[in-house]
Write an enzyme that holds these catalytic residues in place. Structure first.
Site, PDB file in Angstrom:
ATOM      1  N   LYS A  58       0.739  -0.915  -0.074  1.00 42.10           N
ATOM      2  CA  LYS A  58      -0.031   0.031   0.203  1.00 42.10           C
ATOM      3  C   LYS A  58       0.549   1.496   0.419  1.00 42.10           C
ATOM      4  O   LYS A  58       1.167   2.001  -0.977  1.00 42.10           O
ATOM      5  CB  LYS A  58      -1.132   0.043   1.202  1.00 42.10           C
ATOM      6  CG  LYS A  58      -1.305   1.583   1.246  1.00 42.10           C
ATOM      7  CD  LYS A  58      -2.459   1.315   3.072  1.00 42.10           C
ATOM      8  CE  LYS A  58      -1.826   2.118   4.372  1.00 42.10           C
ATOM      9  NZ  LYS A  58      -1.885   2.748   4.424  1.00 42.10           N
ATOM     10  N   ASN A  59       2.263   1.579   1.008  1.00 42.76           N
ATOM     11  CA  ASN A  59       2.202   2.557   0.870  1.00 42.76           C
ATOM     12  C   ASN A  59       3.642   2.665   0.001  1.00 42.76           C
ATOM     13  O   ASN A  59       4.132   3.993  -0.469  1.00 42.76           O
ATOM     14  CB  ASN A  59       3.717   2.753   2.957  1.00 42.76           C
ATOM     15  CG  ASN A  59       1.958   3.070   3.527  1.00 42.76           C
ATOM     16  OD1 ASN A  59       1.548   3.362   3.544  1.00 42.76           O
ATOM     17  ND2 ASN A  59       2.416   2.782   4.505  1.00 42.76           N
ATOM     18  N   CYS A 106      -5.374   8.245   8.709  1.00 41.18           N
ATOM     19  CA  CYS A 106      -5.588   7.684  10.048  1.00 41.18           C
ATOM     20  C   CYS A 106      -5.193   8.593  10.809  1.00 41.18           C
ATOM     21  O   CYS A 106      -4.170   9.353  10.904  1.00 41.18           O
ATOM     22  CB  CYS A 106      -4.429   6.721  10.430  1.00 41.18           C
ATOM     23  SG  CYS A 106      -4.963   4.973   9.639  1.00 41.18           S
ATOM     24  N   ARG A 138      -0.167  15.438  12.570  1.00 36.78           N
ATOM     25  CA  ARG A 138       0.442  14.912  11.343  1.00 36.78           C
ATOM     26  C   ARG A 138       1.189  15.919  10.401  1.00 36.78           C
ATOM     27  O   ARG A 138       0.122  16.219  10.102  1.00 36.78           O
ATOM     28  CB  ARG A 138      -0.302  14.226  10.600  1.00 36.78           C
ATOM     29  CG  ARG A 138      -0.419  12.767  11.356  1.00 36.78           C
ATOM     30  CD  ARG A 138      -1.177  11.342  10.735  1.00 36.78           C
ATOM     31  NE  ARG A 138      -0.433  10.797   9.772  1.00 36.78           N
ATOM     32  CZ  ARG A 138      -0.464   9.900   9.155  1.00 36.78           C
ATOM     33  NH1 ARG A 138      -2.201   9.112   9.107  1.00 36.78           N
ATOM     34  NH2 ARG A 138      -0.376   8.713   8.323  1.00 36.78           N
ATOM     35  N   PRO A 139       2.212  16.406  11.441  1.00 34.41           N
ATOM     36  CA  PRO A 139       2.773  17.508  10.791  1.00 34.41           C
ATOM     37  C   PRO A 139       3.529  17.368   9.165  1.00 34.41           C
ATOM     38  O   PRO A 139       3.928  16.345   8.842  1.00 34.41           O
ATOM     39  CB  PRO A 139       4.160  17.906  11.710  1.00 34.41           C
ATOM     40  CG  PRO A 139       4.428  17.170  12.138  1.00 34.41           C
ATOM     41  CD  PRO A 139       3.252  16.205  12.597  1.00 34.41           C
ATOM     42  N   ILE A 140       3.204  18.874   8.570  1.00 32.22           N
ATOM     43  CA  ILE A 140       4.225  18.237   7.003  1.00 32.22           C
ATOM     44  C   ILE A 140       4.986  19.303   6.739  1.00 32.22           C
ATOM     45  O   ILE A 140       5.853  19.704   6.217  1.00 32.22           O
ATOM     46  CB  ILE A 140       3.105  18.250   5.955  1.00 32.22           C
ATOM     47  CG1 ILE A 140       2.575  19.428   5.647  1.00 32.22           C
ATOM     48  CG2 ILE A 140       2.327  17.198   5.667  1.00 32.22           C
ATOM     49  CD1 ILE A 140       1.579  19.660   4.360  1.00 32.22           C
ATOM     50  N   GLN A 177       8.612  19.230   7.743  1.00 34.34           N
ATOM     51  CA  GLN A 177       9.787  18.361   7.448  1.00 34.34           C
ATOM     52  C   GLN A 177       9.129  18.896   5.510  1.00 34.34           C
ATOM     53  O   GLN A 177      10.340  18.696   4.720  1.00 34.34           O
ATOM     54  CB  GLN A 177      10.211  17.139   7.282  1.00 34.34           C
ATOM     55  CG  GLN A 177      10.339  17.158   8.762  1.00 34.34           C
ATOM     56  CD  GLN A 177      11.366  18.181   9.281  1.00 34.34           C
ATOM     57  OE1 GLN A 177      12.982  18.775   8.851  1.00 34.34           O
ATOM     58  NE2 GLN A 177      11.197  19.266  10.129  1.00 34.34           N
ATOM     59  N   ASP A 196       3.563   0.747  12.133  1.00 38.90           N
ATOM     60  CA  ASP A 196       2.430  -0.139  11.623  1.00 38.90           C
ATOM     61  C   ASP A 196       1.654  -1.328  11.486  1.00 38.90           C
ATOM     62  O   ASP A 196       0.879  -2.270  11.339  1.00 38.90           O
ATOM     63  CB  ASP A 196       2.502  -0.199   9.790  1.00 38.90           C
ATOM     64  CG  ASP A 196       2.401   1.944   9.481  1.00 38.90           C
ATOM     65  OD1 ASP A 196       1.971   2.659  10.052  1.00 38.90           O
ATOM     66  OD2 ASP A 196       2.714   1.296   8.331  1.00 38.90           O
ATOM     67  N   ARG A 251      -9.381   0.056   3.818  1.00 39.54           N
ATOM     68  CA  ARG A 251      -8.182   0.698   3.478  1.00 39.54           C
ATOM     69  C   ARG A 251      -7.169   0.338   2.585  1.00 39.54           C
ATOM     70  O   ARG A 251      -6.309   0.853   1.918  1.00 39.54           O
ATOM     71  CB  ARG A 251      -7.894   2.278   4.236  1.00 39.54           C
ATOM     72  CG  ARG A 251      -9.058   2.814   3.934  1.00 39.54           C
ATOM     73  CD  ARG A 251      -8.847   4.522   5.017  1.00 39.54           C
ATOM     74  NE  ARG A 251      -7.350   4.880   4.462  1.00 39.54           N
ATOM     75  CZ  ARG A 251      -6.317   5.301   5.746  1.00 39.54           C
ATOM     76  NH1 ARG A 251      -6.722   4.690   7.007  1.00 39.54           N
ATOM     77  NH2 ARG A 251      -5.165   5.112   5.512  1.00 39.54           N
TER      78      ARG A 251
END
Ligand code: EPU
Length: 427
Positions: A22-23, A117, A122-124, A126, A305, A397
């Protein structure tokens, strides 16, 4: 509403084929936007997250053809406007990859803030730091992140935290930038290597993926390609955990044993027998599991995970185990659900202390997120009696044919439909 019903306490025996990762898929599909030709992508898992991202590309103007259950052909040349609105992306964390891919292709992108999820902030930051090094400015307007550069020029990015998403996004933005980009403290997950291999198969020049320094030499054009995605490390790990919990003897096919090493090592510590072959592994569990401690870490450490699934099996291990979640702030929401089944767990911040009990009992539970849902299935398979799992769209999902696959190895598991409406929570 759909629910999964499991009558636990039956051993698992037989063979299961693991699907594509998936990822990796949710990074590689947006990466196809960078191409000036048709990308044929094989071994794609048939799951909601993948179907969503493919649909987003289609709605943006790409031609997306499903050749068969696991093969997509993407022709991104019809995408004219690098914009993905909230309606398109709200259920998907990985929609942030559209930022890097669209920025890399059009020098600008507008993407609604991502979903996915819910286990803490959940910062972005970076991702955005990387874009800035390449010369892109950003601002947030009406829930949309807008990034724009006059032109992208390679630079030196040192990530403050090891981030899969930031590493992916910077690779995407840098693939066609002028000059060389160096990403230090990069993530090393197998799907990072898979994305690099995909980009290189289109004609990119990405080196060092799988180490903590990735070098991207920008190229002016990327071609169409044919590429097969790696097997899903976490799906495989989840089936390994299920056999560890329920007992039995199962061969997992289409895996890369090297990608499973941290999971294999932990399960062996608990007394599970694991035999490794070229592209399959056999998992055997006969005796009661032993306790162990687990700390999640970026690859090659134990994957976050897999944290809920390993916690689920430790609930019935002999002795007290400590699980330390060192990647996410809030990934123990599922503990309350396991407690309904008789698990004895106390949580203090990022630590869970699990006192093994002799036997879990079936109960009504819900999937609080994707891997938490997988953990409910794992626990239910080892529990005595019937477990009913709600909110299973989280599980759908990320796990292809999960009910059929478990049934094929002897689980008493089925999907049931009831008339009650679905509860509404974030995807
Ligand atoms: N972080 C920052 N700033 C950033 C980005 C991340 O501080 O700009 C922090 C996060 O808050 C977190 C840590 O860095 O504490 C790691 O986050 P990362 O960016 O690596 O996570 P992600 O890219 O959002 C991917 C997977 C997740 C998996 C994590 C960690 C995808 C689509 N998602 O998320 O997978 O948990 O890496 O391995 O690849 C799942 O499949 O169930 C799943 C949630």
């Amino acid at each position: 509403m759909e629910k999964i019903v499991v009558n636990g306490g039956r051993e698992l025996h037989g063979e299961v084929r693991i699907s594509g990762a998936k990822n990796a898929a949710v990074a590689i599909i947006p990466a196809a936007i960078l191409s000036d030709g048709v990308c044929r992508i094989e071994n794609i898992p048939n799951i909601q997250d993948v179907n969503l991202i493919a649909e987003i590309l289609q709605q943006m103007g790409a031609q997306v053809k499903r050749i068969d259950k696991s093969t997509l052909e993407i022709d991104p040349r019809g995408i004219r406007e690098p914009v993905a609105t909230y309606d398109l992306v709200r259920h998907m964390r990985a929609s942030s990859y559209l930022l890097g891919a669209l920025l890399g292709k059009f020098n600008r992108a507008e993407v609604a803030l991502p979903g996915g999820c819910d286990f803490g902030v959940r910062p972005i930051d970076q991702h955005l730091k990387g874009f800035a090094v390449l010369g892109a400015r950003h601002n947030v307007e009406s829930g949309m992140i807008k990034v724009r550069a006059d032109k992208l020029v390679g630079g030196h990015v040192y990530l403050d935290v090891v981030s899969v998403g930031a590493t992916v996004n910077i690779m995407l933005a840098a693939a066609k930038a002028e000059g060389r980009t160096i990403i230090e403290n990069a993530a090393k997950e197998p799907h990072i290597v898979d994305l690099a291999n995909f980009l290189n198969s289109m004609g990119a020049d990405v080196r060092g993926a799988g180490t903590d320094v990735i070098k991207v030499n920008g190229v002016s054009r990327l071609n169409g390609t044919t590429y097969s995605i790696i097997p899903d490390q976490i799906e495989a790990g989840t089936y390994m955990a299920a056999v560890a919990c329920a007992g039995g003897n199962v061969l997992l096919q289409n895996v890369i044993p090297k990608h499973l090493e941290s999971i294999t090592a932990k399960l062996r510590e608990m007394g599970v027998i694991i035999e490794e072959y070229d592209d399959s592994i056999r998992v055997i569990r006969r005796d009661r599991l032993r306790r162990c401690n687990v700390k999640t870490m970026p690859h090659p450490g134990f994957p976050t995970d897999m944290q809920p699934q390993i916690a689920a099996i430790l609930t019935m291990a002999d002795g007290t185990s400590i699980v330390n979640e060192a990647v996410w702030d809030n990934r123990f929401r599922y503990v309350e659900e396991l407690r309904r089944m008789g698990a004895v767990i106390s949580v203090d911040g990022k630590l869970a202390v699990i006192e093994g009990v002799d036997q879990l009992e079936g109960a009504p539970v819900k999937a609080t997120d994707l891997r938490a849902g997988a953990a409910m299935i794992v626990a239910a398979l080892g529990a005595k009696g019937t477990t009913t799992i709600e909110d299973i769209r989280h599980i759908q999902r990320g796990y292809e044919d999960v009910v059929d696959k478990f049934a094929s190895i002897g689980a008493d598991i089925r999907l049931v439909y009831t008339k009650e409406p679905n509860s509404v929570t974030a995807g």
